[in-house]
Design a protein around this motif. Structure first.
Motif, mmCIF file in Angstrom:
data_model
loop_
_atom_site.group_PDB
_atom_site.id
_atom_site.type_symbol
_atom_site.label_atom_id
_atom_site.label_comp_id
_atom_site.label_asym_id
_atom_site.label_seq_id
_atom_site.Cartn_x
_atom_site.Cartn_y
_atom_site.Cartn_z
ATOM 1 N N ASP A 104 2.350 9.908 -10.915
ATOM 2 C CA ASP A 104 2.242 11.081 -11.803
ATOM 3 C C ASP A 104 3.379 11.078 -12.812
ATOM 4 N N ALA A 152 4.917 9.888 -16.905
ATOM 5 C CA ALA A 152 4.784 9.409 -18.273
ATOM 6 C C ALA A 152 6.058 8.644 -18.575
ATOM 7 N N THR A 172 0.892 6.919 -19.508
ATOM 8 C CA THR A 172 0.870 7.843 -18.381
ATOM 9 C C THR A 172 0.081 7.243 -17.225
ATOM 10 N N LEU A 175 -1.477 9.216 -15.207
ATOM 11 C CA LEU A 175 -2.512 10.205 -14.894
ATOM 12 C C LEU A 175 -3.908 9.645 -15.144
ATOM 13 N N ASP A 176 -4.054 8.926 -16.271
ATOM 14 C CA ASP A 176 -5.355 8.326 -16.560
ATOM 15 C C ASP A 176 -5.210 6.960 -17.223
ATOM 16 N N THR A 223 5.140 14.187 -14.212
ATOM 17 C CA THR A 223 4.360 15.317 -14.681
ATOM 18 C C THR A 223 2.912 15.177 -14.265
ATOM 19 N N ARG A 226 -1.203 16.464 -18.808
ATOM 20 C CA ARG A 226 -1.601 15.377 -19.692
ATOM 21 C C ARG A 226 -1.575 15.897 -21.133
ATOM 22 N N LEU A 228 1.445 11.344 -25.818
ATOM 23 C CA LEU A 228 2.251 11.077 -24.624
ATOM 24 C C LEU A 228 3.731 10.938 -24.938
ATOM 25 N N TYR A 271 6.344 14.561 -24.683
ATOM 26 C CA TYR A 271 6.965 15.190 -23.526
ATOM 27 C C TYR A 271 8.459 15.380 -23.760
#
Length: 126
Positions: free
Chosen positions: A31, A33, A52, A54-55, A101, A104, A108, A111
């Motif tokens: 999780d 970035a 990231t 996340l995806d 984090t 999303r 990116l 942040y």
């Protein structure tokens, strides 16, 4: 303690390539970035490319799209920036930054990164 250590910078001629590495320690490689930023003398720091977990999404500055590629090796806890067709305007100190984090963002690199490395110099001669 979180540490980010950049390596791979150097002096190259225009058109050549470099690969930067950002090795993380003490950082939860989940999780996250992670991004590459650069700052040239007399200029503000800018986001170059960010990624990231996340995806698997990535962000690139317009000036490097098609030339730079960011990737991550979670097993090695390392993020890379492959820089091809380098130009003199790419000359800068390149910094790696990271944060954990679950949010999303579209950009990116936007942040508020809380961990930063010491930077590595990239110099491109014409």
């Amino acid at each position: 303690e979180v540490q980010l250590v950049e390596s791979g910078g150097g002096l190259v001629q225009a058109g050549e390539s470099l690969r930067l590495s950002c090795a993380a320690s003490g950082f939860t490689f989940d999780d996250y970035a992670i991004g590459w930023f650069r700052q040239a003398p007399g200029k503000e720091r800018e986001g170059v490319s960010c990624i990231t977990s996340l995806d698997g999404g990535t962000t690139y500055a317009d000036s490097v799209k098609g030339r730079f590629t960011i990737s991550s090796d979670d097993a090695k806890e390392t993020v890379y920036l492959q820089m091809n067709r380098l130009q003199p305007e790419d000359t800068a100190v390149y910094y790696c930054a990271a944060l954990n984090t679950i949010v999303r963002l579209v950009d990116l690199c936007a942040y508020d990164y809380n961990y930063w490395g010491q930077g590595t110099q990239v110099t491109v001669s014409s």
